[in-house]
Motif scaffolding. Sequence first.
Motif, PDB file in Angstrom:
ATOM      1  N   SER A  89       0.810  -1.220   0.000  1.00  0.00           N
ATOM      2  CA  SER A  89       0.000   0.000   0.000  1.00  0.00           C
ATOM      3  C   SER A  89       0.843   1.270   0.000  1.00  0.00           C
ATOM      4  O   SER A  89       0.377   2.336  -0.411  1.00  0.00           O
ATOM      5  CB  SER A  89      -0.945   0.003   1.204  1.00  0.00           C
ATOM      6  OG  SER A  89      -0.210  -0.008   2.420  1.00  0.00           O
ATOM      7  N   GLY A  90       2.106   1.163   0.445  1.00  0.00           N
ATOM      8  CA  GLY A  90       2.974   2.334   0.475  1.00  0.00           C
ATOM      9  C   GLY A  90       3.288   2.895  -0.892  1.00  0.00           C
ATOM     10  O   GLY A  90       3.714   4.057  -1.000  1.00  0.00           O
ATOM     11  N   VAL A  91       3.088   2.106  -1.928  1.00  0.00           N
ATOM     12  CA  VAL A  91       3.280   2.602  -3.298  1.00  0.00           C
ATOM     13  C   VAL A  91       2.321   3.765  -3.563  1.00  0.00           C
ATOM     14  O   VAL A  91       2.660   4.714  -4.272  1.00  0.00           O
ATOM     15  CB  VAL A  91       3.040   1.470  -4.319  1.00  0.00           C
ATOM     16  CG1 VAL A  91       3.004   2.023  -5.740  1.00  0.00           C
ATOM     17  CG2 VAL A  91       4.119   0.402  -4.174  1.00  0.00           C
ATOM     18  N   ILE A 146      -9.381  -2.320  -0.412  1.00  0.00           N
ATOM     19  CA  ILE A 146      -8.289  -1.519   0.154  1.00  0.00           C
ATOM     20  C   ILE A 146      -8.126  -0.222  -0.623  1.00  0.00           C
ATOM     21  O   ILE A 146      -7.872   0.845  -0.047  1.00  0.00           O
ATOM     22  CB  ILE A 146      -6.979  -2.332   0.163  1.00  0.00           C
ATOM     23  CG1 ILE A 146      -7.035  -3.417   1.239  1.00  0.00           C
ATOM     24  CG2 ILE A 146      -5.762  -1.426   0.381  1.00  0.00           C
ATOM     25  CD1 ILE A 146      -5.885  -4.402   1.182  1.00  0.00           C
ATOM     26  N   ALA A 147      -8.282  -0.305  -1.943  1.00  0.00           N
ATOM     27  CA  ALA A 147      -8.131   0.889  -2.781  1.00  0.00           C
ATOM     28  C   ALA A 147      -9.143   1.967  -2.396  1.00  0.00           C
ATOM     29  O   ALA A 147      -8.818   3.159  -2.405  1.00  0.00           O
ATOM     30  CB  ALA A 147      -8.281   0.516  -4.255  1.00  0.00           C
ATOM     31  N   HIS A 148     -10.367   1.570  -2.061  1.00  0.00           N
ATOM     32  CA  HIS A 148     -11.360   2.552  -1.607  1.00  0.00           C
ATOM     33  C   HIS A 148     -10.845   3.305  -0.375  1.00  0.00           C
ATOM     34  O   HIS A 148     -11.020   4.524  -0.260  1.00  0.00           O
ATOM     35  CB  HIS A 148     -12.675   1.854  -1.255  1.00  0.00           C
ATOM     36  CG  HIS A 148     -13.542   1.520  -2.423  1.00  0.00           C
ATOM     37  ND1 HIS A 148     -13.935   2.461  -3.357  1.00  0.00           N
ATOM     38  CD2 HIS A 148     -14.104   0.345  -2.802  1.00  0.00           C
ATOM     39  CE1 HIS A 148     -14.712   1.875  -4.264  1.00  0.00           C
ATOM     40  NE2 HIS A 148     -14.818   0.596  -3.962  1.00  0.00           N
ATOM     41  N   ASP A 206     -10.918  -0.394  -8.901  1.00  0.00           N
ATOM     42  CA  ASP A 206     -10.557  -1.513  -9.783  1.00  0.00           C
ATOM     43  C   ASP A 206      -9.102  -1.398 -10.228  1.00  0.00           C
ATOM     44  O   ASP A 206      -8.335  -2.369 -10.179  1.00  0.00           O
ATOM     45  CB  ASP A 206     -11.455  -1.531 -11.019  1.00  0.00           C
ATOM     46  CG  ASP A 206     -12.819  -2.153 -10.763  1.00  0.00           C
ATOM     47  OD1 ASP A 206     -13.011  -2.761  -9.691  1.00  0.00           O
ATOM     48  OD2 ASP A 206     -13.689  -2.025 -11.650  1.00  0.00           O
ATOM     49  N   ARG A 207      -8.714  -0.224 -10.669  1.00  0.00           N
ATOM     50  CA  ARG A 207      -7.371  -0.032 -11.232  1.00  0.00           C
ATOM     51  C   ARG A 207      -6.290  -0.137 -10.160  1.00  0.00           C
ATOM     52  O   ARG A 207      -5.263  -0.801 -10.365  1.00  0.00           O
ATOM     53  CB  ARG A 207      -7.307   1.316 -11.961  1.00  0.00           C
ATOM     54  CG  ARG A 207      -8.205   1.353 -13.192  1.00  0.00           C
ATOM     55  CD  ARG A 207      -8.242   2.724 -13.848  1.00  0.00           C
ATOM     56  NE  ARG A 207      -9.129   2.704 -15.014  1.00  0.00           N
ATOM     57  CZ  ARG A 207      -9.380   3.765 -15.775  1.00  0.00           C
ATOM     58  NH1 ARG A 207      -8.802   4.927 -15.510  1.00  0.00           N
ATOM     59  NH2 ARG A 207     -10.209   3.660 -16.806  1.00  0.00           N
ATOM     60  N   GLU A 211      -3.257  -3.357  -9.357  1.00  0.00           N
ATOM     61  CA  GLU A 211      -1.844  -3.091  -9.116  1.00  0.00           C
ATOM     62  C   GLU A 211      -1.403  -3.618  -7.755  1.00  0.00           C
ATOM     63  O   GLU A 211      -0.313  -4.206  -7.628  1.00  0.00           O
ATOM     64  CB  GLU A 211      -1.526  -1.595  -9.232  1.00  0.00           C
ATOM     65  CG  GLU A 211      -0.044  -1.310  -9.005  1.00  0.00           C
ATOM     66  CD  GLU A 211       0.398   0.091  -9.381  1.00  0.00           C
ATOM     67  OE1 GLU A 211       1.505   0.476  -8.980  1.00  0.00           O
ATOM     68  OE2 GLU A 211      -0.358   0.791 -10.090  1.00  0.00           O
ATOM     69  N   LEU A 212      -2.208  -3.430  -6.723  1.00  0.00           N
ATOM     70  CA  LEU A 212      -1.865  -3.980  -5.414  1.00  0.00           C
ATOM     71  C   LEU A 212      -1.699  -5.494  -5.494  1.00  0.00           C
ATOM     72  O   LEU A 212      -0.744  -6.059  -4.939  1.00  0.00           O
ATOM     73  CB  LEU A 212      -2.958  -3.633  -4.400  1.00  0.00           C
ATOM     74  CG  LEU A 212      -2.996  -2.207  -3.863  1.00  0.00           C
ATOM     75  CD1 LEU A 212      -4.247  -2.008  -3.029  1.00  0.00           C
ATOM     76  CD2 LEU A 212      -1.756  -1.899  -3.032  1.00  0.00           C
TER      77      LEU A 212
END
Length: 271
Positions: A89-91, A146-148, A206-207, A211-212
């Motif tokens: 997630s640090g990315v 997680i992205a949300h 989604d995007r 990547e994660l």
Amino acid sequence: MSLMFRRVLPVLLVALTSVACQTVQTTHGGAVGVQRSQLMMVSAQEVEQASRQQYDEMMAEARKNKILNRDAASVQRVRRIVARLAQQSGVFRADAPAWQWEVNVLSSKELNAWCMAGGKMAIYTGLLDGLKLSDDEIAAVMGHEIAHALREHARERVSKSMATGLGISVAGALLGVGQAGQDLMGTVAKVSFELPNSREHETEADRIGVELAARAGYDPRAALSLWTKMASQSAGAPPQWLSTHPSHTSRQRDLAAYAERVMPLYQAARR
């Protein structure tokens, strides 16, 4: 229109004088290039606090009803996958790896999973077992959720609710205690569990999610098989222009393109 404006104007004035609207970039773009400025009218700390309180109450209720983490093997499996995703997630934001991540499995036929502000998560057995998800597909689900949280979509939606006069008053939200605190918790719960995300939020999630997953060593193409399974359970869903969510066809097209974009990251993680 003018009547609505007169009703909303006092709320907006309080917002502008109390916390001044902030335009923020919650995440870095990553390889998928998600970059959009967001207008916020409530602090991240307030939303995270409300989310933690709401989450603790929900888990206590689930424990009371004996639907919390009934299968130790499933819980361990999900937590292992989420831990790998959280490490990446640090990315997107430097503070995220230090969040107090927590994920639990709830026994329910509902096809659902979610991640609240600050990394408080759950997945339902209806999704996990009902669709017989592979590890890669679980990573697709949880990466999306997680992205949300990374994009602070809940905070953005609470802010929009304030601005349109449909949620709590800005003045009350700032206090964060008593009835005002309860109002904020209620609004966070509503945007997290009841109201659908916008197409824009879903596409961003989604995007970033693919990547994660790729960076964590999970096949990003599993997002396609996941949504094929979801589509099989969504007969009669409205066409895209009648829904706040992207249609399955357009969603899969976008996921295919972005999964292909992050394949080098997946291949590097697998070495």
